[in-house]
Write a protein that holds these residues in place. Structure first.
Motif, mmCIF file in Angstrom:
data_model
loop_
_atom_site.group_PDB
_atom_site.id
_atom_site.type_symbol
_atom_site.label_atom_id
_atom_site.label_comp_id
_atom_site.label_asym_id
_atom_site.label_seq_id
_atom_site.Cartn_x
_atom_site.Cartn_y
_atom_site.Cartn_z
ATOM 1 N N TYR A 58 3.285 -2.244 4.397
ATOM 2 C CA TYR A 58 2.924 -1.923 2.886
ATOM 3 C C TYR A 58 3.228 -3.133 2.097
ATOM 4 O O TYR A 58 3.779 -4.137 2.577
ATOM 5 C CB TYR A 58 4.046 -0.934 2.561
ATOM 6 N N LYS A 59 2.591 -3.166 0.881
ATOM 7 C CA LYS A 59 2.770 -3.986 -0.074
ATOM 8 C C LYS A 59 2.762 -3.759 -1.404
ATOM 9 O O LYS A 59 2.066 -2.750 -1.904
ATOM 10 C CB LYS A 59 1.479 -5.110 0.000
ATOM 11 N N TYR A 60 3.630 -3.875 -2.157
ATOM 12 C CA TYR A 60 3.634 -3.730 -3.752
ATOM 13 C C TYR A 60 2.626 -4.449 -4.587
ATOM 14 O O TYR A 60 2.077 -5.496 -3.965
ATOM 15 C CB TYR A 60 5.080 -3.946 -4.295
ATOM 16 N N PHE A 61 2.131 -3.849 -5.477
ATOM 17 C CA PHE A 61 1.224 -4.431 -6.367
ATOM 18 C C PHE A 61 1.401 -5.774 -7.011
ATOM 19 O O PHE A 61 0.800 -6.661 -7.307
ATOM 20 C CB PHE A 61 0.746 -3.484 -7.427
ATOM 21 N N ASP A 62 2.706 -5.971 -7.384
ATOM 22 C CA ASP A 62 3.035 -7.039 -7.778
ATOM 23 C C ASP A 62 3.660 -8.275 -6.849
ATOM 24 O O ASP A 62 4.445 -9.163 -6.979
ATOM 25 C CB ASP A 62 4.591 -7.010 -8.809
ATOM 26 N N SER A 63 3.234 -7.994 -5.758
ATOM 27 C CA SER A 63 3.479 -9.001 -4.328
ATOM 28 C C SER A 63 2.357 -9.198 -3.523
ATOM 29 O O SER A 63 1.412 -8.213 -3.284
ATOM 30 C CB SER A 63 4.605 -8.341 -3.559
ATOM 31 N N ASN A 64 2.188 -10.388 -2.996
ATOM 32 C CA ASN A 64 1.196 -10.590 -2.120
ATOM 33 C C ASN A 64 1.442 -10.614 -0.649
ATOM 34 O O ASN A 64 0.561 -10.868 0.136
ATOM 35 C CB ASN A 64 0.550 -11.920 -2.557
ATOM 36 N N ILE A 65 2.637 -10.209 -0.343
ATOM 37 C CA ILE A 65 3.032 -10.324 0.967
ATOM 38 C C ILE A 65 3.283 -8.865 1.559
ATOM 39 O O ILE A 65 3.926 -7.673 1.047
ATOM 40 C CB ILE A 65 4.537 -10.829 1.228
ATOM 41 N N TRP A 66 2.502 -8.527 2.787
ATOM 42 C CA TRP A 66 2.728 -7.327 3.461
ATOM 43 C C TRP A 66 3.750 -7.413 4.307
ATOM 44 O O TRP A 66 4.141 -8.267 5.126
ATOM 45 C CB TRP A 66 1.438 -7.231 4.480
#
Length: 377
Positions: A34-42
């Motif tokens: 998973y990855k949040y919209f405000d992050s670039n890291i899975w």
């Protein structure tokens, strides 16, 4: 496919589209990221055996999830893998600047809980926030709200039910007549944010050992706790913090025997999980200046008793010549009767000139014994 949404907890299920013949070739597993919209890291979340997964998210941030199939042999070596299947979960409606922020909770003694948050910077003046929480299966709406000294809104919960190891799910929703307030979702471990009751029955023993009892009402292993002592020099108003580990006693070796001290104890969870907060300090106990002399005084008294007893015994031995009687040497006859041994070689009868007379009746005479022989005809 999202099956269920509950206070940020989502249940996912999917069809792996694998035939029975392919599944017979090995073991099928599923990777879930998973990855949040405000992050670039899975974030790597799980490697699953079933095509279903339950995960809690901060939904106000928006989140992307992805899953793929893995076909492994018996040695867990990869035979084949699929492409990722990805899905975006949009945040709830409303401006991001309207949702609650700076959220935090504190649990007190396994029971009550206070949660506070700041009002969104773009929230209108008529905005109202309601907090929902869940620790087991039941979702509860908070009914006791307050405003702290910093102007933050808060919710007080009298009794937080559920297993001590279960996380608490939180959702804060807002309402306004002029705009939509975005809902806020979070999850936290109450053990990390718990303030325990202070230790009880604090006492100072005569040998300067400080003892206390673990706060009651906890089923946690006692070795998970850490205790800290606060020793205050009352004359100089200086303090020293001492760590006692998980022990419920501590010997105060650094105490100055001429000074007056106060001592108190506090506790926190440290070695199993580390809580963010220490407990309040216990009731303080005091060490008087003369109290530190007790151990020395006892030792000095024992030493004086031993010295006096020894001197008394020595006097009695000399007065009654006990040692001379006990350790009197065994007399040596050669020193007392030199002539007996030097001139007569120890012959006592010859030394005293006495001989035992032998009478004639005592002399030995030969006796002739005749044998008689009887001859039978």
């Amino acid at each position: 496919m999202i099956v269920h949404t509950h206070l940020g907890e989502l249940t996912f299920s999917w069809n792996d589209s694998l035939s029975k013949d392919i599944k017979k070739l090995g073991v099928v597993k599923y990777l879930f990221h998973y990855k949040y919209f405000d992050s670039n890291i899975w974030e790597k979340d799980a490697r699953l055996l079933d095509p279903e997964h339950v995960k809690t998210f901060e939904l106000h941030r928006g989140v992307s999830v992805r899953v793929k199939n893995l076909l492994l042999d018996k040695r867990k070596h990869l035979i084949k893998e699929s492409n990722w299947t990805e899905k975006d979960i949009q945040p709830p409606p409303g401006d991001r600047e309207t949702l609650a922020s700076n959220f935090s909770c504190v649990v007190y003694n396994h029971s009550s809980m206070n949660c506070t948050w700041s009002i969104g910077s773009k929230a209108p003046s008529d905005a109202q926030y309601i907090m929902y929480y869940r620790r087991t299966e039941n979702t509860i709406q908070c009914t006791q709200y307050f405003m702290d000294v910093q102007g933050r809104q808060g919710c007080h919960i009298d009794q937080v039910t559920g297993d001590v190891e279960d996380n608490v799910l939180i959702c804060i929703v807002g309402s306004s007549n002029s705009t939509v307030i975005r809902a806020y979702y979070t999850e936290f471990d109450p053990q990390l944010y718990e303030i325990y009751n202070p230790p009880l029955n604090v006492e100072i023993l005569p040998n300067l050992t400080m003892r206390w009892d673990k706060p009651p009402g906890y089923d946690i292993n006692s070795e998970c706790f850490e205790y800290q002592l606060k020793v205050t020099d009352l004359a100089e108003n200086s303090t020293e913090l001492l760590t006692a580990g998980d022990a419920t006693e501590y010997v105060l070796l650094t105490i100055n025997p001429t000074k007056h001290y106060s001592v108190k104890v506090r506790v926190k969870l440290m070695y199993c999980k580390e809580t963010k907060f220490w407990s309040n300090w216990s009731n303080e106990v005091f060490i008087e200046p003369n109290q530190t002399f007790k151990v020395t005084r006892v030792l000095f008294t024992l030493a004086m008793i031993a010295i006096i007893a020894g001197m008394l015994l020595l006097f009695l031995f000399r007065r009654y010549k006990v040692l001379d009687i006990i350790f009197k040497p065994i007399p040596d006859p050669q020193k007392k009767f030199k002539a007996l041994f030097e001139e007569y070689n120890g012959d006592f009868q010859n030394w005293i000139g006495y001989y035992i007379p032998i009478s004639k009746t005592d002399e030995c005479h030969p006796v002739v014994v005749e044998e008689s022989h009887n001859i039978e005809a």
